[in-house]
Design a protein around this motif. Structure first.
Motif, PDB file in Angstrom:
ATOM      1  N   ILE A  88      -3.869  -1.137 -12.849  1.00  0.00           N
ATOM      2  CA  ILE A  88      -3.050   0.067 -12.656  1.00  0.00           C
ATOM      3  C   ILE A  88      -1.627  -0.184 -13.129  1.00  0.00           C
ATOM      4  O   ILE A  88      -1.035   0.649 -13.822  1.00  0.00           O
ATOM      5  CB  ILE A  88      -3.068   0.508 -11.172  1.00  0.00           C
ATOM      6  CG1 ILE A  88      -4.457   1.011 -10.785  1.00  0.00           C
ATOM      7  CG2 ILE A  88      -1.996   1.566 -10.897  1.00  0.00           C
ATOM      8  CD1 ILE A  88      -4.697   1.096  -9.279  1.00  0.00           C
ATOM      9  N   ASN A  89      -1.097  -1.347 -12.785  1.00  0.00           N
ATOM     10  CA  ASN A  89       0.295  -1.656 -13.131  1.00  0.00           C
ATOM     11  C   ASN A  89       0.513  -1.973 -14.602  1.00  0.00           C
ATOM     12  O   ASN A  89       1.651  -2.034 -15.049  1.00  0.00           O
ATOM     13  CB  ASN A  89       0.823  -2.783 -12.242  1.00  0.00           C
ATOM     14  CG  ASN A  89       1.066  -2.314 -10.821  1.00  0.00           C
ATOM     15  OD1 ASN A  89       1.315  -1.126 -10.574  1.00  0.00           O
ATOM     16  ND2 ASN A  89       0.988  -3.228  -9.874  1.00  0.00           N
ATOM     17  N   THR A  90      -0.562  -2.166 -15.356  1.00  0.00           N
ATOM     18  CA  THR A  90      -0.397  -2.404 -16.801  1.00  0.00           C
ATOM     19  C   THR A  90      -0.707  -1.155 -17.622  1.00  0.00           C
ATOM     20  O   THR A  90      -0.648  -1.184 -18.844  1.00  0.00           O
ATOM     21  CB  THR A  90      -1.291  -3.574 -17.290  1.00  0.00           C
ATOM     22  OG1 THR A  90      -2.646  -3.271 -16.989  1.00  0.00           O
ATOM     23  CG2 THR A  90      -0.869  -4.886 -16.654  1.00  0.00           C
ATOM     24  N   THR A  91      -1.048  -0.064 -16.945  1.00  0.00           N
ATOM     25  CA  THR A  91      -1.261   1.197 -17.662  1.00  0.00           C
ATOM     26  C   THR A  91       0.038   2.001 -17.590  1.00  0.00           C
ATOM     27  O   THR A  91       1.006   1.579 -16.978  1.00  0.00           O
ATOM     28  CB  THR A  91      -2.396   2.027 -17.015  1.00  0.00           C
ATOM     29  OG1 THR A  91      -1.992   2.437 -15.719  1.00  0.00           O
ATOM     30  CG2 THR A  91      -3.699   1.238 -16.955  1.00  0.00           C
ATOM     31  N   ASN A  92       0.015   3.180 -18.174  1.00  0.00           N
ATOM     32  CA  ASN A  92       1.207   4.027 -18.124  1.00  0.00           C
ATOM     33  C   ASN A  92       1.242   4.871 -16.852  1.00  0.00           C
ATOM     34  O   ASN A  92       1.973   5.843 -16.773  1.00  0.00           O
ATOM     35  CB  ASN A  92       1.292   4.911 -19.369  1.00  0.00           C
ATOM     36  CG  ASN A  92       0.098   5.854 -19.471  1.00  0.00           C
ATOM     37  OD1 ASN A  92      -0.894   5.712 -18.749  1.00  0.00           O
ATOM     38  ND2 ASN A  92       0.180   6.815 -20.367  1.00  0.00           N
ATOM     39  N   ALA A  93       0.437   4.489 -15.865  1.00  0.00           N
ATOM     40  CA  ALA A  93       0.400   5.232 -14.604  1.00  0.00           C
ATOM     41  C   ALA A  93       1.571   4.838 -13.701  1.00  0.00           C
ATOM     42  O   ALA A  93       2.080   3.733 -13.783  1.00  0.00           O
ATOM     43  CB  ALA A  93      -0.917   4.956 -13.879  1.00  0.00           C
ATOM     44  N   ILE A  94       1.957   5.773 -12.855  1.00  0.00           N
ATOM     45  CA  ILE A  94       2.966   5.518 -11.824  1.00  0.00           C
ATOM     46  C   ILE A  94       2.215   5.505 -10.495  1.00  0.00           C
ATOM     47  O   ILE A  94       1.529   6.467 -10.155  1.00  0.00           O
ATOM     48  CB  ILE A  94       4.039   6.619 -11.813  1.00  0.00           C
ATOM     49  CG1 ILE A  94       4.782   6.625 -13.153  1.00  0.00           C
ATOM     50  CG2 ILE A  94       5.005   6.422 -10.646  1.00  0.00           C
ATOM     51  CD1 ILE A  94       5.588   7.884 -13.390  1.00  0.00           C
ATOM     52  N   SER A  95       2.318   4.388  -9.775  1.00  0.00           N
ATOM     53  CA  SER A  95       1.574   4.270  -8.517  1.00  0.00           C
ATOM     54  C   SER A  95       2.503   4.455  -7.320  1.00  0.00           C
ATOM     55  O   SER A  95       3.642   3.977  -7.316  1.00  0.00           O
ATOM     56  CB  SER A  95       0.861   2.922  -8.438  1.00  0.00           C
ATOM     57  OG  SER A  95       1.756   1.850  -8.621  1.00  0.00           O
ATOM     58  N   VAL A  96       1.998   5.170  -6.321  1.00  0.00           N
ATOM     59  CA  VAL A  96       2.765   5.452  -5.110  1.00  0.00           C
ATOM     60  C   VAL A  96       1.909   5.091  -3.899  1.00  0.00           C
ATOM     61  O   VAL A  96       0.798   5.609  -3.736  1.00  0.00           O
ATOM     62  CB  VAL A  96       3.173   6.948  -5.018  1.00  0.00           C
ATOM     63  CG1 VAL A  96       3.986   7.212  -3.749  1.00  0.00           C
ATOM     64  CG2 VAL A  96       3.953   7.381  -6.260  1.00  0.00           C
ATOM     65  N   TYR A  97       2.435   4.201  -3.074  1.00  0.00           N
ATOM     66  CA  TYR A  97       1.775   3.799  -1.835  1.00  0.00           C
ATOM     67  C   TYR A  97       2.234   4.732  -0.723  1.00  0.00           C
ATOM     68  O   TYR A  97       3.413   4.777  -0.396  1.00  0.00           O
ATOM     69  CB  TYR A  97       2.114   2.341  -1.527  1.00  0.00           C
ATOM     70  CG  TYR A  97       1.759   1.838  -0.146  1.00  0.00           C
ATOM     71  CD1 TYR A  97       0.683   2.345   0.586  1.00  0.00           C
ATOM     72  CD2 TYR A  97       2.495   0.806   0.421  1.00  0.00           C
ATOM     73  CE1 TYR A  97       0.371   1.852   1.848  1.00  0.00           C
ATOM     74  CE2 TYR A  97       2.188   0.301   1.682  1.00  0.00           C
ATOM     75  CZ  TYR A  97       1.126   0.829   2.389  1.00  0.00           C
ATOM     76  OH  TYR A  97       0.831   0.338   3.638  1.00  0.00           O
ATOM     77  N   LEU A  98       1.305   5.494  -0.172  1.00  0.00           N
ATOM     78  CA  LEU A  98       1.605   6.378   0.956  1.00  0.00           C
ATOM     79  C   LEU A  98       1.484   5.533   2.222  1.00  0.00           C
ATOM     80  O   LEU A  98       0.383   5.293   2.722  1.00  0.00           O
ATOM     81  CB  LEU A  98       0.640   7.561   0.976  1.00  0.00           C
ATOM     82  CG  LEU A  98       0.645   8.425  -0.288  1.00  0.00           C
ATOM     83  CD1 LEU A  98      -0.385   9.544  -0.171  1.00  0.00           C
ATOM     84  CD2 LEU A  98       2.025   8.990  -0.578  1.00  0.00           C
TER      85      LEU A  98
END
Length: 171
Positions: A91-101
């Protein structure tokens, strides 16, 4: 833009994801729903009939399929997804933005008790055991959850407030 929501079960990933996608005019995908559709069986049936190892393997394959697509979307993960198959690294190497709820144990337990029958991991537990179960699980999974691009505490906030805060994080 791809936005990935992660967190423990009952943290609101799907509910918030649907509202966020609507506000941003993006498609919404719940990874568990996607897996059920592709496999033509429920997650609990997959676990029962094919086992967790099989489930985690296909979960990783479908996660990659979604994140490698050109589609702009909001994706809510299963609670365990970040913890297996180097999924957080991916996930962290894609262009995605991750959000931990991020939610407290107390809030999670309150929510899980309300929907216990729909949650296979806790359905068979005595109510008193659920707090211990959640605390242990959250401790084990915290390391992976904390690798998200953003951590957003969500206790005692409305869905609209959380969606607004995520939109602010994105700008």
């Amino acid at each position: 833009m791809k936005i990935v929501l992660l967190g423990y079960m009952a943290s609101g990933k799907s509910t918030i994801g649907k509202q966020l996608a609507k506000k941003l005019y993006l498609n919404f995908i719940d990874l568990d729903d996607y897996i059920e559709e592709k496999e033509k069986m429920s997650i609990s049936t997959i676990f029962k009939e094919k086992g967790e190892i099989y489930f985690r393997r296909i979960e990783h394959i479908y996660l990659k399929e979604i994140l490698n697509s050109d589609e702009k979307l909001v994706l809510s993960l299963g609670g365990g997804t970040p913890c297996y198959a180097n999924n957080m690294d991916f996930i962290n190497t894609t262009n995605a933005i991750s959000v931990y709820l991020k939610t407290t144990i107390k809030t999670l337990v309150e929510r899980l008790l309300k929907e216990k029958s729909k949650r296979p991991l806790v359905a068979s537990l005595d109510n008193e055991k659920i707090t211990e179960f959640v605390a242990k699980h959250l401790f084990e999974r915290g390391y992976f959850y904390e690798q998200a691009n953003f951590t957003l505490p969500i206790d005692n906030k409305t869905i609209n407030k959380i969606v607004t805060e995520i939109r602010i994080l994105l700008h």
